[in-house]
Write a protein that holds these residues in place. Structure first.
Motif, PDB file in Angstrom:
ATOM      1  N   VAL A 258      12.986   2.269 -16.635  1.00 34.27           N
ATOM      2  CA  VAL A 258      12.149   2.198 -17.663  1.00 34.27           C
ATOM      3  C   VAL A 258      10.840   3.083 -17.670  1.00 34.27           C
ATOM      4  O   VAL A 258      10.589   3.770 -18.453  1.00 34.27           O
ATOM      5  N   ALA A 259      10.357   2.544 -16.644  1.00 37.03           N
ATOM      6  CA  ALA A 259       8.819   3.226 -16.179  1.00 37.03           C
ATOM      7  C   ALA A 259       8.554   3.031 -14.663  1.00 37.03           C
ATOM      8  O   ALA A 259       9.131   2.031 -13.930  1.00 37.03           O
ATOM      9  N   ALA A 260       7.695   3.774 -14.234  1.00 38.18           N
ATOM     10  CA  ALA A 260       7.352   3.766 -12.930  1.00 38.18           C
ATOM     11  C   ALA A 260       5.810   4.273 -12.757  1.00 38.18           C
ATOM     12  O   ALA A 260       5.519   5.104 -13.576  1.00 38.18           O
ATOM     13  N   ILE A 261       5.236   4.024 -11.681  1.00 37.46           N
ATOM     14  CA  ILE A 261       3.637   4.302 -11.374  1.00 37.46           C
ATOM     15  C   ILE A 261       3.651   4.093  -9.965  1.00 37.46           C
ATOM     16  O   ILE A 261       3.875   3.541  -9.216  1.00 37.46           O
ATOM     17  N   THR A 262       2.712   5.365  -9.626  1.00 36.87           N
ATOM     18  CA  THR A 262       2.290   5.596  -8.125  1.00 36.87           C
ATOM     19  C   THR A 262       1.371   4.523  -7.738  1.00 36.87           C
ATOM     20  O   THR A 262       0.722   3.669  -8.510  1.00 36.87           O
ATOM     21  N   TRP A 263       1.044   4.523  -6.592  1.00 39.49           N
ATOM     22  CA  TRP A 263       0.240   3.774  -5.927  1.00 39.49           C
ATOM     23  C   TRP A 263      -1.449   4.018  -6.564  1.00 39.49           C
ATOM     24  O   TRP A 263      -2.051   3.132  -6.857  1.00 39.49           O
TER      25      TRP A 263
ATOM     26  N   CYS B 189      11.384  -5.840 -12.042  1.00 33.77           N
ATOM     27  CA  CYS B 189      10.334  -5.300 -11.311  1.00 33.77           C
ATOM     28  C   CYS B 189      10.833  -4.698 -10.004  1.00 33.77           C
ATOM     29  O   CYS B 189      11.883  -5.432  -9.350  1.00 33.77           O
ATOM     30  N   ALA B 190      10.612  -3.598  -9.599  1.00 29.87           N
ATOM     31  CA  ALA B 190      10.960  -3.073  -8.087  1.00 29.87           C
ATOM     32  C   ALA B 190       9.962  -2.287  -7.392  1.00 29.87           C
ATOM     33  O   ALA B 190       8.980  -1.833  -8.157  1.00 29.87           O
ATOM     34  N   ALA B 191      10.045  -2.210  -6.164  1.00 26.49           N
ATOM     35  CA  ALA B 191       8.905  -1.586  -5.308  1.00 26.49           C
ATOM     36  C   ALA B 191       9.723  -0.838  -4.466  1.00 26.49           C
ATOM     37  O   ALA B 191      10.713  -1.237  -3.757  1.00 26.49           O
TER      38      ALA B 191
ATOM     39  N   SER C  61       0.906  -1.156   0.060  1.00 25.93           N
ATOM     40  CA  SER C  61      -0.107  -0.047   0.063  1.00 25.93           C
ATOM     41  C   SER C  61       0.828   1.112   0.017  1.00 25.93           C
ATOM     42  O   SER C  61       1.633   1.319   1.029  1.00 25.93           O
ATOM     43  N   GLY C  62       0.653   2.208  -0.982  1.00 28.20           N
ATOM     44  CA  GLY C  62       1.402   3.431  -0.946  1.00 28.20           C
ATOM     45  C   GLY C  62       2.756   3.215  -1.908  1.00 28.20           C
ATOM     46  O   GLY C  62       3.352   4.424  -2.086  1.00 28.20           O
ATOM     47  N   TYR C  63       3.139   1.983  -2.138  1.00 29.80           N
ATOM     48  CA  TYR C  63       4.215   2.067  -2.766  1.00 29.80           C
ATOM     49  C   TYR C  63       4.423   2.166  -4.392  1.00 29.80           C
ATOM     50  O   TYR C  63       3.243   2.012  -4.998  1.00 29.80           O
ATOM     51  N   VAL C  64       5.312   2.838  -4.757  1.00 32.09           N
ATOM     52  CA  VAL C  64       5.625   2.991  -6.158  1.00 32.09           C
ATOM     53  C   VAL C  64       6.200   1.800  -6.825  1.00 32.09           C
ATOM     54  O   VAL C  64       6.998   1.119  -6.125  1.00 32.09           O
ATOM     55  N   MET C  65       5.643   1.319  -7.833  1.00 28.68           N
ATOM     56  CA  MET C  65       6.350   0.134  -8.541  1.00 28.68           C
ATOM     57  C   MET C  65       7.019   0.485  -9.842  1.00 28.68           C
ATOM     58  O   MET C  65       6.396   1.518 -10.623  1.00 28.68           O
ATOM     59  N   GLY C  66       8.119   0.022 -10.050  1.00 29.05           N
ATOM     60  CA  GLY C  66       8.950   0.427 -11.284  1.00 29.05           C
ATOM     61  C   GLY C  66       9.436  -0.685 -12.054  1.00 29.05           C
ATOM     62  O   GLY C  66       9.401  -1.949 -11.581  1.00 29.05           O
TER      63      GLY C  66
END
Length: 122
Positions: free
Chosen positions: A48-53, A96-98, A30-35
């Motif tokens: 490459v890319a990232a997205i907010t929660w 993938c990263a968090a 919860s609340g994590y950015v994923m990239g």
């Protein structure tokens, strides 16, 4: 135990498409950015890319902008990378990263997957 497991990589011809998936488990994200990051042979790892929660904000490397789309399903703890119009230079291991957000700019990624190979033939 926190795990990020990527899938969906493979061999594709130039101009083709692939969809990468990342399944996260072991804690609340919860609340994590994923990239998504990648490492090509002989090169350093690159963003490459990232997205907010909330998925309201995304960010892309210039090299993939307009071709790749990042998305996420928080109910399933999954993040995706749709890759279209693939080029040979997209060949790399994709990770993938968090990281704890809330914003993409100041996220320090603390969890990483093992990677999935993407090979684009010319």
């Amino acid at each position: 135990q926190v795990q990020l497991v990527e899938s969906g990589g493979g061999l594709v011809q130039a101009g083709g498409s692939l969809r990468l998936s990342c399944a996260a488990s072991g804690r609340s994200f919860s609340g994590y950015v994923m990239g998504w990051f990648r490492r090509a042979p002989g090169k350093e790892r690159e963003f490459v890319a990232a997205i907010t929660w909330s998925a309201t904000i995304t960010n892309y490397a210039n090299s993939v902008k307009g071709r790749f789309t990042i998305s996420r399903d928080n109910a399933k703890n999954q993040v995706f990378l749709q890759m279209n119009s693939l080029k040979p230079e997209d060949t790399a291991v994709y990770y993938c990263a968090a990281g704890p957000g809330p914003s993409i700019g100041n996220t320090r990624y603390s969890y990483w997957g093992q990677g999935t190979q993407v090979t684009v033939s010319s």
